[in-house]
Design a protein around this motif. Structure first.
Motif, PDB file in Angstrom:
ATOM      1  N   PRO A  81       0.787  -1.244   0.000  1.00 48.85           N
ATOM      2  CA  PRO A  81       0.000   0.000   0.000  1.00 48.85           C
ATOM      3  C   PRO A  81       0.811   1.283   0.000  1.00 48.85           C
ATOM      4  O   PRO A  81       0.418   2.256  -0.635  1.00 48.85           O
ATOM      5  CB  PRO A  81      -0.836  -0.127   1.277  1.00 48.85           C
ATOM      6  N   THR A  82       1.949   1.302   0.689  1.00 51.52           N
ATOM      7  CA  THR A  82       2.707   2.544   0.801  1.00 51.52           C
ATOM      8  C   THR A  82       3.019   3.164  -0.556  1.00 51.52           C
ATOM      9  O   THR A  82       2.856   4.359  -0.763  1.00 51.52           O
ATOM     10  CB  THR A  82       4.023   2.315   1.563  1.00 51.52           C
ATOM     11  N   ASP A  83       3.479   2.328  -1.486  1.00 52.67           N
ATOM     12  CA  ASP A  83       3.935   2.859  -2.776  1.00 52.67           C
ATOM     13  C   ASP A  83       3.167   2.289  -3.963  1.00 52.67           C
ATOM     14  O   ASP A  83       3.669   2.280  -5.087  1.00 52.67           O
ATOM     15  CB  ASP A  83       5.439   2.611  -2.944  1.00 52.67           C
ATOM     16  N   ALA A  84       1.945   1.840  -3.728  1.00 49.94           N
ATOM     17  CA  ALA A  84       1.144   1.269  -4.804  1.00 49.94           C
ATOM     18  C   ALA A  84       0.871   2.266  -5.920  1.00 49.94           C
ATOM     19  O   ALA A  84       0.613   1.867  -7.058  1.00 49.94           O
ATOM     20  CB  ALA A  84      -0.181   0.721  -4.254  1.00 49.94           C
ATOM     21  N   GLY A  85       0.932   3.548  -5.621  1.00 51.55           N
ATOM     22  CA  GLY A  85       0.717   4.549  -6.647  1.00 51.55           C
ATOM     23  C   GLY A  85       1.938   4.811  -7.505  1.00 51.55           C
ATOM     24  O   GLY A  85       1.839   5.514  -8.513  1.00 51.55           O
ATOM     25  N   VAL A  86       3.087   4.247  -7.113  1.00 58.22           N
ATOM     26  CA  VAL A  86       4.332   4.465  -7.845  1.00 58.22           C
ATOM     27  C   VAL A  86       4.816   3.195  -8.515  1.00 58.22           C
ATOM     28  O   VAL A  86       5.227   3.179  -9.668  1.00 58.22           O
ATOM     29  CB  VAL A  86       5.425   5.027  -6.895  1.00 58.22           C
ATOM     30  N   VAL A  87       4.769   2.106  -7.766  1.00 61.34           N
ATOM     31  CA  VAL A  87       5.230   0.816  -8.278  1.00 61.34           C
ATOM     32  C   VAL A  87       4.150   0.235  -9.194  1.00 61.34           C
ATOM     33  O   VAL A  87       2.977   0.220  -8.847  1.00 61.34           O
ATOM     34  CB  VAL A  87       5.519  -0.144  -7.115  1.00 61.34           C
ATOM     35  N   ASP A  88       4.550  -0.224 -10.351  1.00 59.94           N
ATOM     36  CA  ASP A  88       3.580  -0.671 -11.343  1.00 59.94           C
ATOM     37  C   ASP A  88       2.903  -1.996 -11.007  1.00 59.94           C
ATOM     38  O   ASP A  88       1.778  -2.242 -11.420  1.00 59.94           O
ATOM     39  CB  ASP A  88       4.237  -0.788 -12.723  1.00 59.94           C
TER      40      ASP A  88
END
Length: 410
Positions: free
Chosen positions: A398-405
């Motif tokens: 969840p932390t970086d789901a908007g960045v990691v594809d």
């Protein structure tokens, strides 16, 4: 490589993956297991802040120095796994000016670079900053993408001979003659291993592994909520310059801002309340610094559990527990080949892993030195390769789901 590793590392968060990498680089035969995908516990459910040390400067100078040191190291070795955003500590009109001055002085004493700004200068740096801000100062905070970071550590461990297993929960630990003799690993692995040494790097879940081995740790976990909202144009991390409290950090991600957080004790790191008031309070408090986030559309909301170590903790919200780390040698409890590493922060995972690996190598008679402070992570300059690593080890968190594809299962 034999089926029975020299060292079995239990727990695939940043610290566990860091230990596996560190030991593999020293030539140790190591296996890493996690009950789910990597970084699925605390590491991948944080706000992703790369600490400069400023948050702890006046209350815990050694901890702040540790953060500053590892902040600089990660900028050298982690590439795209971290982002240099800078940070801003802001004082609102109702906040204590003496606390602000003490914070600045403590940062300067430690060596954390600062630059004081008046209200107009701060608002020029952060468009949309509250009119209630009266002063601010810059610090070298940043952002960590834990899914990439942990996966890159695991991939480098494997590149140097380690074995990494996801979906591999530890089901039982046997001891004999004052040592761990066997570890039953279920899930997709379904095997009993007989390692020479075991590292318990399961964070908030460390008590559970310790119980299986008949030893004690003493965790005092606390939960905290993070809310990612749609928000463009925020460059630095925003920190409220006051005693740590709910809703005092805003972390910029690409097209999003992560608001957080709370601190509420939990008894079970898997089963705990996720209260609406925590979301409402965090948004309200963060909006005191950056008003437009109050009405920004929510992208996702998640809770994480801090791996706080405090055997005698009786406090109400556990904010006062040290964020330093501890490596426990269970030889004193009659289990000579088991170490547990607890506490710490995502920013300091590499140093936690180094200290733990030093202890293990000393016990094993391995003289090789740590190399992780200077060896760059694989894929550090290639986000597509980092995405491949993440997919290999269980997907984004969840932390970086908007960045990691890679798709995250929220």
């Amino acid at each position: 490589m034999s089926d029975d590793p020299t060292v079995l590392v239990i727990g695939g968060g940043a610290t566990g993956a860091g230990v596996a990498r560190d030991l593999a680089l020293r030539g140790v035969d190591v296996t890493l297991v996690d009950r789910g995908g990597l970084a699925g516990g605390t590491s991948g459910r944080s706000h992703g802040l790369l600490h400069s040390g400023a948050r702890y400067a006046e209350a815990d100078a050694p901890g702040a120095e540790e953060c500053l040191r590892e902040n600089r190291t990660l900028r050298e070795i982690a590439g795209a796994c971290v982002r240099e955003t800078g940070g801003l500590f802001v004082r609102l009109s109702g906040d204590d000016p003496d606390y602000f001055a003490e914070k600045v002085a403590a940062c300067e004493e430690i060596g954390i670079e600062t630059e004081r700004l008046d209200a107009d200068e701060a608002q020029a740096v952060v468009p949309g900053l509250s009119d209630d801000v009266v002063e601010a100062f810059r610090v070298p905070d940043g952002v960590i993408y834990p899914s990439w970071l942990v996966a890159a550590n695991a991939a480098d461990a494997e590149r140097h001979g380690a074995t990494v297993h996801t979906d591999a929960p530890v089901e039982a630990i046997e001891t004999a003659d004052g040592a761990v003799s066997a570890v039953r690993v279920g899930g997709d692995v379904d095997v009993t291993l007989e390692p020479d040494h075991v590292v318990n790097a399961t964070g908030a879940w460390a008590d559970r592994i310790a119980d299986l081995a008949g030893v004690e740790v003493g965790m005092a976990p606390s939960r905290g909520v993070m809310i990612s909202v749609e928000y463009d144009g925020l460059d630095p991390v925003l920190n409220r310059c006051r005693d740590p409290d709910d809703g005092d950090i805003v972390v910029p991600h690409e097209g999003e801002a992560v608001l957080g957080t709370t601190s509420v004790p939990v008894d079970d790191p898997d089963e705990y309340e996720q209260a609406d008031w925590e979301v409402e309070r965090s948004v309200e408090e963060c909006a005191a610094m950056l008003p437009d986030v109050a009405d920004a559309p929510t992208v996702r909301t998640w809770w994480g559990v801090r791996p706080l170590y405090a055997p005698d903790e009786t406090g109400s919200n556990r904010r006062g527990i040290s964020r330093g780390f501890t490596v426990i040698d269970h030889a004193d409890e009659g289990v000579s080949n088991l170490h547990t590493v607890v506490g710490g922060k995502l920013t300091t995972y590499r140093e936690m892993a180094e200290v733990t690996s030093d202890r293990v190598c000393e016990r094993l008679g391995v003289e090789a030195a740590c190399e992780t402070a200077t060896e760059r992570l694989p894929g550090a300059d290639d986000p597509d390769r980092l995405d491949e690593f993440v997919e290999r080890y269980g997907g984004a968190n969840p932390t970086d789901a908007g960045v990691v594809d890679a798709a995250a299962d929220d």
